[in-house]
Write a protein that holds these residues in place. Sequence first.
Motif, PDB file in Angstrom:
ATOM      1  N   ASP A  22       0.828  -1.215   0.000  1.00 35.62           N
ATOM      2  CA  ASP A  22       0.000   0.000   0.000  1.00 35.62           C
ATOM      3  C   ASP A  22       0.858   1.259   0.000  1.00 35.62           C
ATOM      4  OD1 ASP A  22      -2.324  -1.474   0.004  1.00 35.62           O
ATOM      5  OD2 ASP A  22      -2.685  -1.268   2.157  1.00 35.62           O
ATOM      6  N   GLU A  23       1.859   1.287   0.862  1.00 38.98           N
ATOM      7  CA  GLU A  23       2.738   2.459   0.968  1.00 38.98           C
ATOM      8  C   GLU A  23       3.427   2.749  -0.363  1.00 38.98           C
ATOM      9  OE1 GLU A  23       3.803   4.606   3.396  1.00 38.98           O
ATOM     10  OE2 GLU A  23       2.629   3.861   5.096  1.00 38.98           O
ATOM     11  N   LEU A  24       3.937   1.716  -0.982  1.00 38.87           N
ATOM     12  CA  LEU A  24       4.678   1.886  -2.231  1.00 38.87           C
ATOM     13  C   LEU A  24       3.763   2.302  -3.376  1.00 38.87           C
ATOM     14  CD1 LEU A  24       7.023  -1.224  -1.911  1.00 38.87           C
ATOM     15  CD2 LEU A  24       7.707   1.176  -1.702  1.00 38.87           C
ATOM     16  N   VAL A  25       2.591   1.693  -3.439  1.00 37.79           N
ATOM     17  CA  VAL A  25       1.637   2.042  -4.498  1.00 37.79           C
ATOM     18  C   VAL A  25       1.187   3.491  -4.350  1.00 37.79           C
ATOM     19  CG1 VAL A  25      -0.693   1.600  -5.374  1.00 37.79           C
ATOM     20  CG2 VAL A  25       0.849  -0.313  -4.914  1.00 37.79           C
ATOM     21  N   GLN A  26       0.893   3.904  -3.130  1.00 35.97           N
ATOM     22  CA  GLN A  26       0.447   5.274  -2.887  1.00 35.97           C
ATOM     23  C   GLN A  26       1.529   6.292  -3.251  1.00 35.97           C
ATOM     24  OE1 GLN A  26      -0.975   5.506   1.163  1.00 35.97           O
ATOM     25  NE2 GLN A  26      -2.428   3.816   0.844  1.00 35.97           N
ATOM     26  N   ALA A  27       2.779   5.864  -3.157  1.00 36.99           N
ATOM     27  CA  ALA A  27       3.890   6.753  -3.512  1.00 36.99           C
ATOM     28  C   ALA A  27       4.211   6.705  -5.003  1.00 36.99           C
ATOM     29  CB  ALA A  27       5.127   6.391  -2.702  1.00 36.99           C
ATOM     30  N   GLY A  28       3.461   5.892  -5.761  1.00 34.39           N
ATOM     31  CA  GLY A  28       3.623   5.860  -7.208  1.00 34.39           C
ATOM     32  C   GLY A  28       4.642   4.875  -7.732  1.00 34.39           C
ATOM     33  N   HIS A  29       5.041   3.904  -6.921  1.00 39.52           N
ATOM     34  CA  HIS A  29       6.049   2.940  -7.351  1.00 39.52           C
ATOM     35  C   HIS A  29       5.402   1.707  -7.975  1.00 39.52           C
ATOM     36  CE1 HIS A  29       9.306   5.150  -5.422  1.00 39.52           C
ATOM     37  NE2 HIS A  29       8.522   5.298  -4.378  1.00 39.52           N
ATOM     38  N   GLN A  30       6.147   1.056  -8.841  1.00 44.40           N
ATOM     39  CA  GLN A  30       5.694  -0.186  -9.457  1.00 44.40           C
ATOM     40  C   GLN A  30       6.010  -1.336  -8.515  1.00 44.40           C
ATOM     41  OE1 GLN A  30       7.056  -0.750 -13.472  1.00 44.40           O
ATOM     42  NE2 GLN A  30       6.488  -2.919 -13.522  1.00 44.40           N
TER      43      GLN A  30
END
Length: 281
Positions: free
Chosen positions: A18-26
């Motif tokens: 969730d954290e990574l997706v919210q920050a725009g990472h693949q």
Amino acid sequence: MTILVTGATGTVGRLVVDELVQAGHQVRALTRNPSHASEVLPAGVEVVAGDLADPDSLVQAFDGVTAAHLITFAGDDYAPLSRGDEIVELVVKAGVRRVTVLGGRADGPLEQALAAATEQATGLEWTLLEPVEFMSNTLRWWAGSVKAHGVVREPFGDRLSALVHEADIAAVAAAVLTGEGHGGRTYTLTGPEALTTREKVRVLAEATGVGITFTELTEQEARTEWRSYGMGEETIEFLVQALGNTPEVGYTVVPTVEQVTGRPARSFAQWAAEHAAAFRP
């Protein structure tokens, strides 16, 4: 860049995603049960099947990955990984540059292999994340008895714990995977305060609005009750030692979460408010 998250449907792993997706990472999510992934992971996350206990199943998972969040166990029984050297060989071969290891210890097979790879100047940086007691353990141990009987039955009512919110563990992992300057470090992760078991019960009661009674068991009563749940003697002995002789690191508050993420660690009161419904009749 693609970031691999192992244990991606677990308590912490799903929050790292969730954290990574919210920050725009693949993000590529590794799980032993891909059919379950859609229930707990954001839409659009790449889900791959694989088992850390079987490194041969991980070859495609690491393809094109530049950073990876690893756990140190496999299976529902939390058995420690025994083929850490093979996993690290895949990590190095794939060109992974950053790795977080959750809940490990310096002498574990995976950690030893990562340390050796670092010494060989492979360009790999890795960081050990060592959270103390998870706040989410409260769900596992207390929700059933509170919901059914309004009671918490445990020994060692005055033991202290600087328990940490699982979302803060995930936030630190995400920050390390995507930021500079964390390689070679070990991060102990705690919440903002140390609470006794009695205090945890009080905070939970306030959050739920439910009258919760704390019944303090003797050590022998706890052993007997845990056996009635089907726990093995090794697990019972671990609990007695962990609860009755909590090491200093387990109740000493440190500011690591805020130092790494830039915001204060979440309190147990906040966690209790978020999960109050799970404890109400």
